[in-house]
Design an enzyme around this catalytic site. Sequence first.
Site, mmCIF file in Angstrom:
data_model
loop_
_atom_site.group_PDB
_atom_site.id
_atom_site.type_symbol
_atom_site.label_atom_id
_atom_site.label_comp_id
_atom_site.label_asym_id
_atom_site.label_seq_id
_atom_site.Cartn_x
_atom_site.Cartn_y
_atom_site.Cartn_z
ATOM 1 N N ARG A 148 0.863 -1.196 0.000
ATOM 2 C CA ARG A 148 0.000 0.000 0.000
ATOM 3 C C ARG A 148 0.896 1.242 0.000
ATOM 4 O O ARG A 148 0.958 1.994 0.969
ATOM 5 C CB ARG A 148 -0.904 0.003 1.220
ATOM 6 C CG ARG A 148 -1.942 -1.109 1.366
ATOM 7 C CD ARG A 148 -2.601 -1.625 0.163
ATOM 8 N NE ARG A 148 -3.933 -1.200 -0.207
ATOM 9 C CZ ARG A 148 -5.065 -1.547 0.364
ATOM 10 N NH1 ARG A 148 -5.086 -2.280 1.437
ATOM 11 N NH2 ARG A 148 -6.223 -1.150 -0.118
ATOM 12 N N GLN A 159 -0.140 2.703 -5.940
ATOM 13 C CA GLN A 159 -1.539 3.120 -5.869
ATOM 14 C C GLN A 159 -2.326 2.862 -7.161
ATOM 15 O O GLN A 159 -3.468 2.418 -7.105
ATOM 16 C CB GLN A 159 -1.608 4.608 -5.540
ATOM 17 C CG GLN A 159 -2.469 4.881 -4.352
ATOM 18 C CD GLN A 159 -2.262 6.280 -3.791
ATOM 19 O OE1 GLN A 159 -1.448 7.052 -4.289
ATOM 20 N NE2 GLN A 159 -3.009 6.600 -2.769
ATOM 21 N N ASP A 191 -3.510 -0.731 -7.376
ATOM 22 C CA ASP A 191 -4.026 -1.269 -6.123
ATOM 23 C C ASP A 191 -5.457 -1.796 -6.325
ATOM 24 O O ASP A 191 -6.437 -1.060 -6.229
ATOM 25 C CB ASP A 191 -3.981 -0.156 -5.070
ATOM 26 C CG ASP A 191 -4.413 -0.622 -3.695
ATOM 27 O OD1 ASP A 191 -5.014 -1.706 -3.596
ATOM 28 O OD2 ASP A 191 -4.157 0.107 -2.734
ATOM 29 N N SER A 214 -7.981 -1.505 -3.384
ATOM 30 C CA SER A 214 -8.632 -0.192 -3.242
ATOM 31 C C SER A 214 -9.672 0.033 -4.325
ATOM 32 O O SER A 214 -10.786 0.470 -4.037
ATOM 33 C CB SER A 214 -7.594 0.932 -3.318
ATOM 34 O OG SER A 214 -6.785 0.907 -2.183
ATOM 35 N N TYR A 261 -2.440 -1.599 7.739
ATOM 36 C CA TYR A 261 -3.487 -2.590 8.000
ATOM 37 C C TYR A 261 -3.715 -2.742 9.497
ATOM 38 O O TYR A 261 -2.808 -2.531 10.303
ATOM 39 C CB TYR A 261 -3.074 -3.958 7.451
ATOM 40 C CG TYR A 261 -3.137 -4.055 5.957
ATOM 41 C CD1 TYR A 261 -4.355 -3.997 5.301
ATOM 42 C CD2 TYR A 261 -1.983 -4.225 5.210
ATOM 43 C CE1 TYR A 261 -4.411 -4.108 3.920
ATOM 44 C CE2 TYR A 261 -2.030 -4.334 3.831
ATOM 45 C CZ TYR A 261 -3.255 -4.274 3.198
ATOM 46 O OH TYR A 261 -3.311 -4.388 1.848
#
Length: 371
Positions: free
Chosen positions: A119, A124, A127, A130, A230
């Site tokens: 992450r 990004q 990802d 997400s 997390y």
Amino acid sequence: MLIGVPAETVPGETRVAVTSETAKKLTAQGHTVRVQSGAGVTAAITDAAYQAAGAEITDAAGAFACELVLKVRAPSEAELPLVKPGTIVVGMLNPFDAEGLQRLAAAGVTGFALEAAPRTTRAQSMDVLSSQANIAGYKAVMIAADKYQRFFPMLMTAAGTVKAARVVILGVGVAGLQAIATAKRLGAVIEASDVRPSVKEQVESLGAKFIDVPYETQEEKEAAEGVGGYARPMPPSWLERQKVEVAKRVALADVVITTALIPGRPAPVLVTEDMVKAMKPGSVIVDLAAPQGGNCPLTEPGRTVIKHGVTLVGETNLPALVAADASSLYARNVLDFLKLVLPKEGGFKIDLEDDIVAACLMTRDGQVTRK
Ligand code: NAD
């Protein structure tokens, strides 16, 4: 490179790993893209659209008989015989499914699981957790609004005033934040809880109230900080206090959306049967943790049931219910990941110095290489 795009076969899986948009980009880069006929139909992409993007249409065997196979879900036991040893597969291969990875390794697959990407800012754009959780959070609210037999917004009408719905969101990661934003747009009054203290500000910036459960010991504080963003399992002392605060809110709630997950572990129980019994008749719980056992023990994965007068939605693949956008975001994630492994000069490069490539690599040379 010869790139194959099979149709997904997991029941209810409507997404596809390559869209006409990304097929066009891949063919423009000089790759040959072979899409199984009908692979995009449930995501609103016709074979003709793929052909217009420069892809070839083939059957399942043709889509798997490629050097690089792009998938949403890991190849099933029925699909694996179609995969030749040495094939590279990129998809959501489920890094926590040890048996599944073992099967891929035994079939000689070089497998990359995109859920395992770190992450970080650089990762990004690829990802998938997400991009798909964002959709799940949105759809959870849409389903809740559909099941709930009252309005979400406060309404003042000639026939009287209708109160705004009270929504409680438990777990405020990517899905939870989108659920707050979506419920807010519909006019609900929202409260939210998470173990991570950094979330409070995000919750408040979206116009919701954070359910504060102070950390009383060093152990509680450290657990709450988590690892790599997390959550870690919280000490029972904190969970007990959280339960008391959450129970008060849930009893008053019209809609509860639970999204609390701890990677690789069963979902924590946040809404007990007693809490459900205390809810108002006609209330709705949408349990996004259903695939990991649920945040409520009454949730039945894959089903919508009514218990103690409360509707419990245990939908296990919410992104698949928004298949076109879910596919389009997922396919862009895949395309961005491919930039790391498909060098301009051709071939396929596995650079283990690259933290994203190394983290995603699950199987290679007959071995499970997952870190
Ligand atoms: P997730 O799906 O793993 O979990 C959902 C949420 O449940 C998390 O916020 C977690 O803290 C919470 N939770 C766990 N146990 C709980 C409990 N007992 N009570 C209440 N809540 C509980 O989370 P996610 O959406 O994958 O996000 C994980 C983290 O990664 C977040 O910090 C997020 O901001 C971060 N993130 C970073 C990037 C990036 O930097 N590129 C991208 C996406 C997400």
